[in-house]
Motif scaffolding. Structure first.
Motif, mmCIF file in Angstrom:
data_model
loop_
_atom_site.group_PDB
_atom_site.id
_atom_site.type_symbol
_atom_site.label_atom_id
_atom_site.label_comp_id
_atom_site.label_asym_id
_atom_site.label_seq_id
_atom_site.Cartn_x
_atom_site.Cartn_y
_atom_site.Cartn_z
ATOM 1 N N ILE A 164 46.798 41.683 51.228
ATOM 2 C CA ILE A 164 45.679 40.782 51.533
ATOM 3 C C ILE A 164 44.539 41.251 50.643
ATOM 4 C CG2 ILE A 164 44.148 39.897 53.306
ATOM 5 C CD1 ILE A 164 46.429 39.943 55.188
ATOM 6 N N SER B 40 43.664 40.805 46.106
ATOM 7 C CA SER B 40 44.364 40.958 44.819
ATOM 8 C C SER B 40 43.454 41.612 43.787
ATOM 9 C CB SER B 40 44.795 39.575 44.295
ATOM 10 O OG SER B 40 45.646 38.949 45.208
ATOM 11 N N GLY B 41 42.640 42.568 44.264
ATOM 12 C CA GLY B 41 41.673 43.207 43.369
ATOM 13 C C GLY B 41 42.197 44.500 42.767
ATOM 14 N N SER B 42 41.246 45.406 42.467
ATOM 15 C CA SER B 42 41.579 46.644 41.745
ATOM 16 C C SER B 42 42.616 47.486 42.476
ATOM 17 C CB SER B 42 40.337 47.520 41.587
ATOM 18 O OG SER B 42 39.242 46.772 41.219
ATOM 19 N N ALA C 248 44.778 46.580 44.952
ATOM 20 C CA ALA C 248 46.083 45.911 45.069
ATOM 21 C C ALA C 248 46.844 46.054 43.750
ATOM 22 C CB ALA C 248 45.887 44.445 45.444
ATOM 23 N N ALA D 104 44.800 35.965 47.956
ATOM 24 C CA ALA D 104 43.341 35.965 47.779
ATOM 25 C C ALA D 104 42.857 34.629 48.315
ATOM 26 C CB ALA D 104 42.975 36.125 46.305
ATOM 27 N N LYS E 41 43.662 32.936 41.431
ATOM 28 C CA LYS E 41 43.516 34.352 41.047
ATOM 29 C C LYS E 41 44.711 35.158 41.531
ATOM 30 C CE LYS E 41 38.664 34.956 41.778
ATOM 31 N NZ LYS E 41 37.749 35.751 42.602
ATOM 32 N N ALA F 88 46.416 34.514 52.731
ATOM 33 C CA ALA F 88 46.465 35.748 53.523
ATOM 34 C C ALA F 88 47.540 35.660 54.607
ATOM 35 C CB ALA F 88 45.092 36.009 54.147
ATOM 36 N N THR G 8 41.112 43.831 50.869
ATOM 37 C CA THR G 8 39.888 43.084 50.558
ATOM 38 C C THR G 8 38.761 44.102 50.424
ATOM 39 O OG1 THR G 8 39.204 42.907 52.867
ATOM 40 C CG2 THR G 8 40.674 41.182 52.029
ATOM 41 N N TRP H 182 35.804 46.116 52.040
ATOM 42 C CA TRP H 182 35.806 46.549 53.443
ATOM 43 C C TRP H 182 35.033 45.573 54.329
ATOM 44 C CZ3 TRP H 182 31.159 47.454 55.812
ATOM 45 C CH2 TRP H 182 30.069 47.775 55.009
ATOM 46 N N ASP I 104 35.063 42.518 54.328
ATOM 47 C CA ASP I 104 35.844 41.310 54.629
ATOM 48 C C ASP I 104 37.111 41.596 55.441
ATOM 49 O OD1 ASP I 104 34.071 39.768 53.078
ATOM 50 O OD2 ASP I 104 35.157 40.228 51.233
ATOM 51 N N GLN J 4 41.673 35.525 59.637
ATOM 52 C CA GLN J 4 42.103 34.334 58.882
ATOM 53 C C GLN J 4 43.619 34.320 58.663
ATOM 54 O OE1 GLN J 4 39.741 34.613 55.312
ATOM 55 N NE2 GLN J 4 37.848 34.283 56.477
ATOM 56 N N ASN K 133 40.668 50.752 53.318
ATOM 57 C CA ASN K 133 39.249 50.396 53.111
ATOM 58 C C ASN K 133 38.289 51.544 53.408
ATOM 59 O OD1 ASN K 133 39.533 47.328 52.722
ATOM 60 N ND2 ASN K 133 40.811 47.808 54.497
ATOM 61 N N PHE L 181 45.430 55.951 51.016
ATOM 62 C CA PHE L 181 45.024 55.521 49.666
ATOM 63 C C PHE L 181 43.516 55.312 49.525
ATOM 64 C CE2 PHE L 181 49.384 53.768 50.264
ATOM 65 C CZ PHE L 181 50.040 54.586 49.355
ATOM 66 N N ALA M 189 40.911 58.040 46.781
ATOM 67 C CA ALA M 189 40.780 58.133 45.324
ATOM 68 C C ALA M 189 40.541 56.743 44.760
ATOM 69 C CB ALA M 189 42.026 58.747 44.701
ATOM 70 N N ALA N 222 40.725 53.448 42.295
ATOM 71 C CA ALA N 222 41.864 52.656 41.811
ATOM 72 C C ALA N 222 42.417 53.231 40.502
ATOM 73 C CB ALA N 222 41.442 51.199 41.639
HETATM 74 N N1 LIG Z 1 38.247 50.187 44.035
HETATM 75 C C1 LIG Z 1 38.528 51.441 44.364
HETATM 76 O O1 LIG Z 1 38.518 52.337 43.509
HETATM 77 C C2 LIG Z 1 38.876 51.791 45.800
HETATM 78 C C3 LIG Z 1 39.423 53.047 46.077
HETATM 79 C C4 LIG Z 1 39.785 53.364 47.389
HETATM 80 C C5 LIG Z 1 39.595 52.433 48.394
HETATM 81 N N2 LIG Z 1 39.038 51.228 48.094
HETATM 82 C C6 LIG Z 1 38.861 50.240 49.164
HETATM 83 O O2 LIG Z 1 39.827 49.245 48.927
HETATM 84 C C7 LIG Z 1 39.326 47.966 49.310
HETATM 85 C C8 LIG Z 1 39.567 47.008 48.160
HETATM 86 O O3 LIG Z 1 38.814 47.425 47.043
HETATM 87 P P1 LIG Z 1 38.974 46.715 45.625
HETATM 88 O O4 LIG Z 1 38.115 47.476 44.690
HETATM 89 O O5 LIG Z 1 40.414 46.500 45.309
HETATM 90 O O6 LIG Z 1 38.287 45.295 45.946
HETATM 91 P P2 LIG Z 1 38.143 44.030 44.980
HETATM 92 O O7 LIG Z 1 38.578 44.378 43.592
HETATM 93 O O8 LIG Z 1 36.772 43.488 45.210
HETATM 94 O O9 LIG Z 1 39.216 43.003 45.569
HETATM 95 C C9 LIG Z 1 39.058 42.389 46.815
HETATM 96 C C10 LIG Z 1 40.082 41.263 46.887
HETATM 97 O O10 LIG Z 1 40.079 40.720 48.203
HETATM 98 C C11 LIG Z 1 40.254 39.305 48.101
HETATM 99 N N3 LIG Z 1 39.845 38.731 49.387
HETATM 100 C C12 LIG Z 1 38.633 38.741 49.984
HETATM 101 N N4 LIG Z 1 38.699 38.137 51.187
HETATM 102 C C13 LIG Z 1 39.999 37.747 51.354
HETATM 103 C C14 LIG Z 1 40.699 37.072 52.392
HETATM 104 N N5 LIG Z 1 40.070 36.666 53.504
HETATM 105 N N6 LIG Z 1 42.024 36.849 52.243
HETATM 106 C C15 LIG Z 1 42.663 37.250 51.125
HETATM 107 N N7 LIG Z 1 42.045 37.885 50.101
HETATM 108 C C16 LIG Z 1 40.726 38.127 50.219
HETATM 109 C C17 LIG Z 1 39.412 38.955 46.871
HETATM 110 O O11 LIG Z 1 39.758 37.721 46.267
HETATM 111 P P3 LIG Z 1 39.019 36.344 46.673
HETATM 112 O O12 LIG Z 1 37.556 36.599 46.541
HETATM 113 O O13 LIG Z 1 39.579 35.314 45.724
HETATM 114 O O14 LIG Z 1 39.444 36.111 48.066
HETATM 115 C C18 LIG Z 1 39.840 40.097 45.938
HETATM 116 O O15 LIG Z 1 41.056 39.789 45.294
HETATM 117 C C19 LIG Z 1 37.836 48.159 49.660
HETATM 118 O O16 LIG Z 1 37.641 48.097 51.044
HETATM 119 C C20 LIG Z 1 37.505 49.551 49.160
HETATM 120 O O17 LIG Z 1 36.614 50.245 50.034
HETATM 121 C C21 LIG Z 1 38.685 50.881 46.827
#
Ligand SMILES: NC(=O)c1ccc[n+]([C@@H]2O[C@H](COP(=O)([O-])OP(=O)(O)OC[C@H]3O[C@@H](n4cnc5c(N)ncnc54)[C@H](OP(=O)(O)O)[C@@H]3O)[C@@H](O)[C@H]2O)c1
Length: 215
Positions: free
Chosen positions: A6, A8-10, A12, A29, A34, A49, A63, A65, A67, A74, A90, A125, A128, A130
């Motif tokens: 759920i 598709s960002g960094s 995932a 997403a 996307k 989702a 997503t 955190w 969201d 949803q 998250n 996870f 650290a 992404a």
């Molecule tokens: N980035 C890091 O280095 C890192 C490391 C450790 C932990 N985290 C945690 O991991 C989580 C994700 O981080 P990220 O950096 O990967 O976030 P991100 O790149 O902003 O990706 C978030 C994804 O969630 C999707 N999304 C939002 N609401 C949604 C919904 N209701 N249903 C389905 N998809 C949905 C967004 O796409 P749409 O907008 O198209 O829905 C987007 O693809 C965060 O909570 C963060 O605290 C991140």
């Protein structure tokens, strides 16, 4: 194993890069286009989702955190998540104060447990960046990266430990989800130093990124 993301960002993408070829993946997403683009990069399926939650034996909540709770609602809530292993990655951390946003002292993991009582939830996870999970080499000075996680049930424990091994790291269970708050607070330390510019591989390991001359 079938894994539904759920989000598709960094994160995932980073995890999928390691699980691709070992597991069947589905990305979701809110913007389906996307999700489809990301899925194409990993030989995976795409959907919304709810489809991700229905698809996965394991569902990764990836997503932002902010969201996460809306996203599981949803996706259909407990009716859809019951019986699934759910991985909460998250970090509910403010990037202004670098403190967790969970003022009640309970983790986001426990808040998710409260709305998904039929799911087998764990936290992993989150400690650290992404870029670290995407790193093809998960050993440092010949030592594998150790990854703390929490889980309640035996099935969730074994599943999460196997998926940590599949990214090339070594699982270490901290305890049940009462300990997830500690992982979130520890991630706040990591995030504070990331924002200050420290090398993401080094935080909490305190391994210097460069070799310093011996005096
Ligand atoms: N980035 C890091 O280095 C890192 C490391 C450790 C932990 N985290 C945690 O991991 C989580 C994700 O981080 P990220 O950096 O990967 O976030 P991100 O790149 O902003 O990706 C978030 C994804 O969630 C999707 N999304 C939002 N609401 C949604 C919904 N209701 N249903 C389905 N998809 C949905 C967004 O796409 P749409 O907008 O198209 O829905 C987007 O693809 C965060 O909570 C963060 O605290 C991140």
């Amino acid at each position: 194993m079938k894994i539904g993301f759920i989000g598709s960002g960094s994160m995932a993408r980073a995890l999928a890069g390691k699980w691709q070829g070992k597991h069947d993946l589905l990305f979701s997403a809110r913007d389906l286009g996307k999700a489809a683009l990301v899925a194409a990069d990993y030989g995976a399926q795409a959907g919304n989702a709810r489809q991700a939650a229905e698809f996965g034996d394991v569902v990764v909540l990836a997503t932002r955190w902010e969201d996460a709770l809306d996203a599981v609602a949803q996706a259909g809530g407990d009716d859809v998540f019951a019986g699934k292993v759910v991985i909460d990655i998250n970090n509910p951390v403010s990037t202004e104060t670098f403190l967790t946003t969970r003022e009640d002292g309970r983790s986001l993991t426990q808040a998710l447990e409260a709305v998904l009582p039929g799911a087998e939830i764990g936290k992993a996870f989150n400690m650290a960046q992404a870029a670290v999970w995407a790193n093809p080499e998960m050993t440092y000075d010949g030592r594998p990266m150790v990854t703390l996680f929490t889980a309640e049930t035996e099935r969730a424990t074994e599943t999460i430990a196997d998926l940590i091994r599949d990214v090339g790291a070594e699982p270490l269970k901290l305890g049940g989800n009462a300990h997830a708050y500690q992982l979130e607070a520890a991630a706040a330390i990591v995030i504070k130093f990331l924002f200050a510019g420290r090398d993401p591989q080094t935080i909490l390991n305190f391994i210097q990124p460069e070799v310093k001359p011996v005096r």
